[in-house]
Enzyme design. Structure first.
Site, PDB file in Angstrom:
ATOM      1  N   CYS A 140       9.885   2.717 -11.358  1.00 32.17           N
ATOM      2  CA  CYS A 140      10.684   1.662 -11.982  1.00 32.17           C
ATOM      3  C   CYS A 140      11.092   0.616 -10.951  1.00 32.17           C
ATOM      4  O   CYS A 140      11.005  -0.582 -11.188  1.00 32.17           O
ATOM      5  CB  CYS A 140      11.912   2.270 -12.646  1.00 32.17           C
ATOM      6  SG  CYS A 140      13.019   1.034 -13.339  1.00 32.17           S
ATOM      7  N   CYS A 193      16.656   8.558 -16.425  1.00 31.84           N
ATOM      8  CA  CYS A 193      17.415   7.324 -16.215  1.00 31.84           C
ATOM      9  C   CYS A 193      17.491   6.470 -17.466  1.00 31.84           C
ATOM     10  O   CYS A 193      18.512   5.926 -17.809  1.00 31.84           O
ATOM     11  CB  CYS A 193      16.818   6.530 -15.071  1.00 31.84           C
ATOM     12  SG  CYS A 193      15.124   5.996 -15.340  1.00 31.84           S
TER      13      CYS A 193
END
Lengths: 354, 393
Positions: free
Chosen positions: A98, A190
């Site tokens: 990410c 997340c």
């Protein structure tokens, strides 16, 4: 006045970063990156609440606020990668991906395109002259997750929390009346909030129950609900009951068998050498000729000395040689390199365990 | 705190709370039980139902107590389900429903389970009667129009609509068409301010909601006119004449009745009070550097409603700014916490995206006074000014 686009998640770290940057005289534009919004059965995706929190903080600081919608790219670059890795029996790290693909690439590019002089995030890390540095709070340092971000991005990134200790950040937030100062930090995947990876994977991967066998005896000890759930070295959740704990030492995906052992010294669990692929250096010239670096084999693991050696001429693969055997990280996990001096304060890059 | 969102929720009145408490403590008995204390509870429940029914000119047995307006709306729509083989409970046919395009999602989403069409509104939110007539085909069995819109406060003339439906029924009969034609209205908003007499409104089904009138949340009621056949959504112990199984919410129903008794007979006075407060608020708001648009109908609007728009501003930011001053107001805009869907109501009345983005729904109620409304007006102006300055900097 320089303009900073700050990634705001609604959490305490990015909120405090906003105040700090504003106090330092930047024109701060808060940006919420919408990466994932899908609810899954029994788990509500927290994005709307997070966005509202981020916007609330930005508004109360009189900051401009934008939403960048990266959902499509996030699915393609992060989630699909993660699922493919799990399906291949590996243990991926979506946070690293990410940062590499979304926060320090897409967000960075979009912010620059819209006139940002810098981007900023609430990560615990430092940046100096294009070098990624350890955070002052050694316990919170997040450089492990940031090791693959480009030099270009590091040069234009501000990490306002570089010199802060987490408790200071919390106190600062409280002193500034931030409503989310004590918001519970997400412990799960997340992007899906407080949900375990297992619950997430269950939605996306067809699971085949199979046998759990003892490595030494090949005896069937029990059953598992999907080999992808098991990670090398893991000791929980084997449902084999009683006595000393078992550790996952091997997975045979073709036969769908998970091998476990009570022997913490099983050779499968330890390694003095680790073969790496997907190697990344922010700047190859940072690698000392001796190959001597400090390495971190997982987030928060201590820095240990190691020697890095290329294992092919195209410099695509390599290995690290440690001075003493280390508990082996699962394949798919990252080994992160730091500068060879004892403090190891510069993050050079790293590679993925083959 | 200055609370300006009474259309969303109201504090439970002391009268309602006091009425409820015994049924949570000593009078906890299951109203279906055989012994005497349970009979007392059963009677209290029936009395409360009668009082609620009386408020709308009906009888206790005409009401089904529900978990709120959403359930009441969903139950009302079952009136178009026709079960031929009663024993098998198989729906054989479903009539068509017409709903106003500005209805609350509890109406719109439930309508989607049936053949349905949307009726248009004009820019003030009033029903487009010509559109209703056009869409009133022989297969329409139910028309659902809320008494007052929950975002605009626009009040529909249900009497006019029911007259139109009566003429249509006569036309159908003359042509030998026997399909039913019912009128349902969600009257969740405006309970304390409007005439809710079912005969005068001409409705067959009426949804009521305790939470908007200082009663408890999670309690609603559906008035079911004579000859209307419903299908239960929840089956079980046969409570509520088999239309709504589950142990009766005695405390909630008693609380609802008490809340209604507090407003009964005071609607004219309440209208006068809120008209005055709204004027004060308006006089403050027009002093903003860019004054707002006032939305809804200038005359047919709930007295406590003041929907406005500051075109070009982000209403969500205004809400956060006001919240920091403990002023609580709602938005019809694409609010992040509501997952970014802009109000279908404001779209339906033809507002531009910028007008929708800058819209606030102010709804006054029991917690408002001249002083706090004036103060709120000043604080809203200050927030608007700050936002305009930020945008221009």
């Amino acid at each position: 006045m320089k303009t900073v686009f700050l990634g705001m998640s609604g959490g305490v770290d990015s909120s405090v970063s906003a105040i700090l940057l504003k106090e330092q005289g930047y024109k701060v534009v808060g940006v919420y990156m919408k990466n994932w919004s899908k609810d899954l059965p029994g788990m509500q995706c927290p994005w709307a609440e997070d966005l509202a929190d981020a916007k609330r903080v930005a508004t109360n600081l009189d900051l401009d606020f934008l939403v960048f919608d990266f959902e499509e790219q996030y699915k393609a670059k992060v989630v699909d990668y993660m699922l493919a890795e799990f399906k291949a029996g590996r243990t991926p790290n979506p946070d690293i991906m990410c940062n590499q693909e979304i926060k320090f690439k897409l967000f960075f590019d979009e912010a620059r395109k819209r006139g940002a002089d810098f981007i900023a995030t609430g990560h615990y890390a430092g940046a100096n002259n294009g070098q990624l540095q350890l955070a002052a709070d050694a316990n919170k340092d997040q450089t492990y997750f940031l090791y693959r971000i480009s030099r270009e991005a590091v040069k234009k990134t501000l990490f306002p929390l570089a010199n802060f200790q987490k408790p200071e950040v919390k106190a600062f937030a409280k002193a500034h009346g931030l409503a989310n100062a004590y918001k519970k930090e997400s412990m799960g995947v997340c992007f899906v909030g407080d949900v375990g990876m297992k619950d997430f994977l269950r939605e996306y991967i067809d699971l085949q129950p199979g046998e759990i066998r003892e490595l030494e005896t090949d005896k069937v000890l029990g059953a598992h609900d999907g080999a992808v759930f098991y990670t090398l070295g893991q000791r929980h959740g084997l449902y084999v009951g009683g006595g000393l704990p078992y550790y996952v030492v091997k997975k045979d995906l073709a036969k769908n068998i998970v091998y476990v052992s009570k022997n913490l010294n099983a050779s499968e669990l330890w390694s003095e050498e680790l073969a790496l692929e997907n190697i990344f250096f922010r700047d190859l010239s940072d690698l000392p000729a001796t190959g001597q670096v400090m390495v971190r084999v997982r987030h928060r693991a201590p820095l240990v000395p190691a020697r890095f050696v290329w294992t092919n001429e195209q410099k695509l693969t390599g290995k690290i040689v440690l001075s003493a055997p280390l508990k082996r990280p699962a394949s798919g996990q990252s080994i992160v390199f730091y500068s060879g001096n004892q403090s190891g304060d510069i993050c050079l890059g790293g590679g993925v365990v083959a | 705190m200055i609370y300006l969102d009474h259309a969303a929720a109201t504090p439970v009145s002391e009268r309602a709370l006091k009425a409820m408490l015994p049924f949570l403590e000593t009078e906890f008995f299951n109203p279906s039980a055989a012994y005497l204390p349970a009979k007392r509870v059963r009677e209290a429940f029936q009395t409360a139902k009668s009082e609620i029914a009386n408020f709308i000119g009906a009888k206790g047995n005409d009401l089904v107590i529900t978990s709120g307006a959403t359930e009441a709306n969903a139950l009302a729509f079952t009136s178009v389900i026709h079960i031929i083989k009663a024993r098998e409970q198989v729906p054989q046919k479903m009539g068509k429903i017409l709903v106003l395009e500005t209805e609350h999602s509890s109406v719109l989403e439930n309508a989607k389970r049936y053949p349905h069409e949307l009726i248009k509104v004009d820019p003030t939110g009033l029903i487009d009667l010509a559109d209703l007539k056009r869409k009133l085909t022989d297969d329409v069995e139910l028309v659902s129009v809320s008494l007052a819109n929950n975002e605009l406060g626009t009040i529909q003339s249900l009497a006019e609509i029911s007259t139109l439906l009566r003429l249509e029924k006569q036309r159908r009969l003359a042509q030998g068409i026997t399909t039913q034609l019912l009128l349902h209205s969600d009257a969740s908003q405006g309970l304390a301010l409007l005439d809710l007499n079912v005969a005068r409104l001409g409705v067959d089904l009426l949804t009521l909601n305790a939470a908007k009138v200082s009663g408890p949340k999670g309690v609603g009621a559906l008035y079911v006119g004579h000859g209307v056949r419903l299908q239960p959504l929840i089956s079980g112990g046969g409570q509520e004449l088999g239309l709504r199984a589950g142990t009766e919410n005695v405390a909630g129903t008693v609380g609802f009745a008490a809340a209604l008794s507090a407003v009964k007979g005071h609607s004219a006075a309440a209208r006068k009070k809120y008209n005055g407060l709204v004027e004060i608020l308006k006089s403050e708001l027009i002093q903003a550097p860019a004054p707002p648009l006032f939305l809804g109908h200038p005359k047919h609007q709930l007295a406590n409603f003041l929907p406005v728009s500051f075109p070009g501003l982000d209403a969500e930011r205004l809400i956060y700014k006001l919240e920091a001053q403990e002023v609580y107001v709602s938005t019809g805009a694409a609010c992040a916490a509501s997952k970014g869907e802009p109000s279908h109501v404001l779209r339906a009345i033809g507002l531009s995206p910028a007008e929708i983005a800058g819209s606030l729904r102010i709804s006054l109620g029991v917690l408002n006074t001249e002083a706090n409304v004036r103060e709120a007006g000043r604080l809203i102006c200050a927030a608007v000014t700050a936002e305009q300055e930020r945008q221009n900097s």
